[in-house]
Design a protein around this motif. Structure first.
Motif, PDB file in Angstrom:
ATOM      1  N   HIS A 120       0.809  -1.216   0.000  1.00  0.00           N
ATOM      2  CA  HIS A 120       0.000   0.000   0.000  1.00  0.00           C
ATOM      3  C   HIS A 120       0.842   1.265   0.000  1.00  0.00           C
ATOM      4  O   HIS A 120       0.472   2.265  -0.610  1.00  0.00           O
ATOM      5  N   ASP A 121       1.950   1.233   0.686  1.00  0.00           N
ATOM      6  CA  ASP A 121       2.764   2.420   0.930  1.00  0.00           C
ATOM      7  C   ASP A 121       3.648   2.739  -0.274  1.00  0.00           C
ATOM      8  O   ASP A 121       4.481   1.918  -0.675  1.00  0.00           O
ATOM      9  N   GLY A 122       3.486   3.933  -0.812  1.00  0.00           N
ATOM     10  CA  GLY A 122       4.273   4.339  -1.969  1.00  0.00           C
ATOM     11  C   GLY A 122       5.729   4.646  -1.658  1.00  0.00           C
ATOM     12  O   GLY A 122       6.530   4.825  -2.586  1.00  0.00           O
ATOM     13  N   PHE A 123       6.095   4.726  -0.376  1.00  0.00           N
ATOM     14  CA  PHE A 123       7.480   4.980   0.006  1.00  0.00           C
ATOM     15  C   PHE A 123       8.296   3.699   0.123  1.00  0.00           C
ATOM     16  O   PHE A 123       9.480   3.681  -0.222  1.00  0.00           O
ATOM     17  N   HIS A 124       7.683   2.637   0.636  1.00  0.00           N
ATOM     18  CA  HIS A 124       8.442   1.431   0.964  1.00  0.00           C
ATOM     19  C   HIS A 124       9.009   0.769  -0.295  1.00  0.00           C
ATOM     20  O   HIS A 124       8.290   0.487  -1.253  1.00  0.00           O
ATOM     21  N   SER A 125      10.307   0.532  -0.288  1.00  0.00           N
ATOM     22  CA  SER A 125      11.008  -0.164  -1.380  1.00  0.00           C
ATOM     23  C   SER A 125      10.892   0.557  -2.720  1.00  0.00           C
ATOM     24  O   SER A 125      10.962  -0.068  -3.780  1.00  0.00           O
ATOM     25  N   THR A 126      10.721   1.877  -2.683  1.00  0.00           N
ATOM     26  CA  THR A 126      10.717   2.674  -3.908  1.00  0.00           C
ATOM     27  C   THR A 126      11.696   3.834  -3.737  1.00  0.00           C
ATOM     28  O   THR A 126      12.292   4.021  -2.672  1.00  0.00           O
ATOM     29  N   ASP A 127      11.817   4.650  -4.768  1.00  0.00           N
ATOM     30  CA  ASP A 127      12.705   5.814  -4.714  1.00  0.00           C
ATOM     31  C   ASP A 127      11.945   7.104  -4.418  1.00  0.00           C
ATOM     32  O   ASP A 127      12.470   8.194  -4.621  1.00  0.00           O
ATOM     33  N   LEU A 128      10.705   7.002  -3.914  1.00  0.00           N
ATOM     34  CA  LEU A 128       9.894   8.204  -3.701  1.00  0.00           C
ATOM     35  C   LEU A 128      10.564   9.174  -2.736  1.00  0.00           C
ATOM     36  O   LEU A 128      10.680  10.373  -3.035  1.00  0.00           O
ATOM     37  N   ASP A 129      11.004   8.704  -1.585  1.00  0.00           N
ATOM     38  CA  ASP A 129      11.644   9.589  -0.613  1.00  0.00           C
ATOM     39  C   ASP A 129      12.888  10.245  -1.200  1.00  0.00           C
ATOM     40  O   ASP A 129      13.112  11.455  -1.042  1.00  0.00           O
ATOM     41  N   LEU A 130      13.694   9.467  -1.918  1.00  0.00           N
ATOM     42  CA  LEU A 130      14.898  10.004  -2.560  1.00  0.00           C
ATOM     43  C   LEU A 130      14.536  11.074  -3.585  1.00  0.00           C
ATOM     44  O   LEU A 130      15.153  12.151  -3.622  1.00  0.00           O
ATOM     45  N   GLN A 131      13.548  10.797  -4.435  1.00  0.00           N
ATOM     46  CA  GLN A 131      13.151  11.753  -5.474  1.00  0.00           C
ATOM     47  C   GLN A 131      12.643  13.058  -4.861  1.00  0.00           C
ATOM     48  O   GLN A 131      12.951  14.156  -5.369  1.00  0.00           O
ATOM     49  N   LEU A 132      11.886  12.955  -3.778  1.00  0.00           N
ATOM     50  CA  LEU A 132      11.374  14.154  -3.128  1.00  0.00           C
ATOM     51  C   LEU A 132      12.501  14.958  -2.489  1.00  0.00           C
ATOM     52  O   LEU A 132      12.608  16.176  -2.696  1.00  0.00           O
ATOM     53  N   ARG A 133      13.355  14.298  -1.730  1.00  0.00           N
ATOM     54  CA  ARG A 133      14.401  15.017  -0.995  1.00  0.00           C
ATOM     55  C   ARG A 133      15.437  15.616  -1.942  1.00  0.00           C
ATOM     56  O   ARG A 133      15.956  16.714  -1.684  1.00  0.00           O
ATOM     57  N   GLN A 134      15.755  14.925  -3.023  1.00  0.00           N
ATOM     58  CA  GLN A 134      16.723  15.468  -3.986  1.00  0.00           C
ATOM     59  C   GLN A 134      16.199  16.736  -4.654  1.00  0.00           C
ATOM     60  O   GLN A 134      16.978  17.572  -5.114  1.00  0.00           O
ATOM     61  N   ARG A 135      14.883  16.880  -4.709  1.00  0.00           N
ATOM     62  CA  ARG A 135      14.275  18.067  -5.308  1.00  0.00           C
ATOM     63  C   ARG A 135      13.872  19.112  -4.261  1.00  0.00           C
ATOM     64  O   ARG A 135      13.238  20.105  -4.593  1.00  0.00           O
ATOM     65  N   GLY A 136      14.224  18.858  -3.010  1.00  0.00           N
ATOM     66  CA  GLY A 136      13.935  19.818  -1.954  1.00  0.00           C
ATOM     67  C   GLY A 136      12.468  19.901  -1.578  1.00  0.00           C
ATOM     68  O   GLY A 136      12.027  20.912  -1.007  1.00  0.00           O
ATOM     69  N   ILE A 137      11.704  18.839  -1.869  1.00  0.00           N
ATOM     70  CA  ILE A 137      10.277  18.860  -1.578  1.00  0.00           C
ATOM     71  C   ILE A 137      10.043  18.568  -0.100  1.00  0.00           C
ATOM     72  O   ILE A 137      10.492  17.552   0.426  1.00  0.00           O
ATOM     73  N   GLU A 138       9.314  19.462   0.563  1.00  0.00           N
ATOM     74  CA  GLU A 138       8.964  19.300   1.971  1.00  0.00           C
ATOM     75  C   GLU A 138       7.465  19.138   2.177  1.00  0.00           C
ATOM     76  O   GLU A 138       7.034  18.553   3.181  1.00  0.00           O
ATOM     77  N   ASN A 139       6.690  19.691   1.266  1.00  0.00           N
ATOM     78  CA  ASN A 139       5.234  19.649   1.367  1.00  0.00           C
ATOM     79  C   ASN A 139       4.694  18.748   0.265  1.00  0.00           C
ATOM     80  O   ASN A 139       4.965  18.981  -0.917  1.00  0.00           O
ATOM     81  N   ILE A 140       3.949  17.713   0.636  1.00  0.00           N
ATOM     82  CA  ILE A 140       3.378  16.829  -0.382  1.00  0.00           C
ATOM     83  C   ILE A 140       1.860  16.894  -0.338  1.00  0.00           C
ATOM     84  O   ILE A 140       1.241  16.872   0.725  1.00  0.00           O
ATOM     85  N   ILE A 141       1.290  16.994  -1.534  1.00  0.00           N
ATOM     86  CA  ILE A 141      -0.158  16.990  -1.730  1.00  0.00           C
ATOM     87  C   ILE A 141      -0.513  15.617  -2.270  1.00  0.00           C
ATOM     88  O   ILE A 141       0.067  15.172  -3.260  1.00  0.00           O
ATOM     89  N   VAL A 142      -1.448  14.936  -1.635  1.00  0.00           N
ATOM     90  CA  VAL A 142      -1.726  13.539  -1.963  1.00  0.00           C
ATOM     91  C   VAL A 142      -3.125  13.398  -2.532  1.00  0.00           C
ATOM     92  O   VAL A 142      -4.100  13.913  -1.971  1.00  0.00           O
ATOM     93  N   ALA A 143      -3.219  12.677  -3.658  1.00  0.00           N
ATOM     94  CA  ALA A 143      -4.507  12.408  -4.305  1.00  0.00           C
ATOM     95  C   ALA A 143      -4.370  11.128  -5.109  1.00  0.00           C
ATOM     96  O   ALA A 143      -3.276  10.599  -5.289  1.00  0.00           O
ATOM     97  N   GLY A 144      -5.491  10.617  -5.601  1.00  0.00           N
ATOM     98  CA  GLY A 144      -5.476   9.410  -6.424  1.00  0.00           C
ATOM     99  C   GLY A 144      -6.244   8.290  -5.767  1.00  0.00           C
ATOM    100  O   GLY A 144      -7.230   8.516  -5.062  1.00  0.00           O
ATOM    101  N   MET A 145      -5.791   7.068  -5.965  1.00  0.00           N
ATOM    102  CA  MET A 145      -6.538   5.889  -5.525  1.00  0.00           C
ATOM    103  C   MET A 145      -5.671   4.941  -4.698  1.00  0.00           C
ATOM    104  O   MET A 145      -4.497   4.793  -4.962  1.00  0.00           O
ATOM    105  N   ALA A 146      -6.283   4.267  -3.763  1.00  0.00           N
ATOM    106  CA  ALA A 146      -7.608   4.509  -3.227  1.00  0.00           C
ATOM    107  C   ALA A 146      -7.441   5.009  -1.799  1.00  0.00           C
ATOM    108  O   ALA A 146      -6.446   4.716  -1.139  1.00  0.00           O
ATOM    109  N   LEU A 147      -8.433   5.741  -1.303  1.00  0.00           N
ATOM    110  CA  LEU A 147      -8.308   6.371   0.000  1.00  0.00           C
ATOM    111  C   LEU A 147      -8.107   5.358   1.120  1.00  0.00           C
ATOM    112  O   LEU A 147      -7.394   5.618   2.086  1.00  0.00           O
ATOM    113  N   ASP A 148      -8.735   4.207   1.000  1.00  0.00           N
ATOM    114  CA  ASP A 148      -8.607   3.202   2.052  1.00  0.00           C
ATOM    115  C   ASP A 148      -7.492   2.205   1.782  1.00  0.00           C
ATOM    116  O   ASP A 148      -7.387   1.187   2.469  1.00  0.00           O
ATOM    117  N   ARG A 149      -6.645   2.495   0.816  1.00  0.00           N
ATOM    118  CA  ARG A 149      -5.522   1.633   0.527  1.00  0.00           C
ATOM    119  C   ARG A 149      -4.247   2.481   0.393  1.00  0.00           C
ATOM    120  O   ARG A 149      -3.687   2.930   1.368  1.00  0.00           O
TER     121      ARG A 149
END
Length: 206
Positions: A120-149
């Motif tokens: 379910h978690d988009g961070f675990h075992s992916t490069d999401l955290d790395l991609q965000l931090r390398q771009r200096g992103i501190e604020n994330i807006i979350v949308a998409g599918m699914a809310l309960d997953r």
């Protein structure tokens, strides 16, 4: 009104699992999503949200689920119920229409496509955290599918990792609406929960 400022160079949108199987007529999960999605004008809000974010100059990160392949979970000792459902139904199958992006929400030049997540978690075992931090992103807006997953899991881990998390409540929907809304009990999944219109106002967009 939102007090927090969403600086262009420190804010990004996480668009999670915007696949045809979830969001398009004929998708395998669309019949389960359709009643709530049509009532809330989910697709309309997702289109509007992407337009708002792009006009504001914010980064867009596509956070896709693993596209299912035959044998993905063979010999796994403890697959989750969601993984078993994906395997049984062949959800988001690699190389199929169902596993492709919804046409209105597909990546554009300059967007970031994150590595596929297995759970379910988009961070675990992916490069999401790395991609965000390398771009200096501190604020994330979350949308998409699914809310309960995946939306709830990714937002919650974002909070745990120290990001400021905004959930756009009318740009997501539940796969199992009979369940209680995530966040009503237990740890919060976001610092701020807004509508698309409220986010537009915060970003200074019409």
């Amino acid at each position: 009104m939102l007090a927090r400022k969403y600086a262009e160079d420190r804010t990004g949108l996480l668009l999670i699992d915007a696949f045809n199987d979830f969001l398009s007529e004929g998708g395998k999960l669309w019949p389960r999503v359709q009643p709530a999605a049509e009532t809330a004008d989910l697709l309309g809000h997702l289109r509007t949200l992407l337009g708002i974010v792009r006009r504001a100059g914010l980064a867009v990160f596509h956070v896709p689920h693993r596209r299912w392949r035959e044998g993905d979970f063979d010999r796994w000792k403890h697959p989750t119920p969601w993984q078993l459902e994906i395997d049984r139904e062949g959800l988001f199958a690699h190389g199929t229409w169902g596993g492709d992006w919804h046409a209105d929400l597909a990546p554009q030049p300059g967007d970031v496509i994150v590595q596929e997540h297995w759970g379910h978690d988009g961070f675990h075992s992916t490069d999401l955290d790395l991609q965000l931090r390398q771009r200096g992103i501190e604020n994330i807006i979350v949308a998409g599918m699914a809310l309960d997953r995946c939306v709830a899991a990714t937002a919650r881990i974002g909070v745990e990792l120290g990001y400021h998390v905004t959930l756009v409540r009318d740009a997501t929907a539940m796969l199992a609406p009979e369940d209680a809304e995530p966040g009503s009990e237990g740890p919060p999944i976001a610092h701020v929960i807004v509508t698309t219109q409220e986010l537009a106002a915060a970003l200074g967009q019409p």
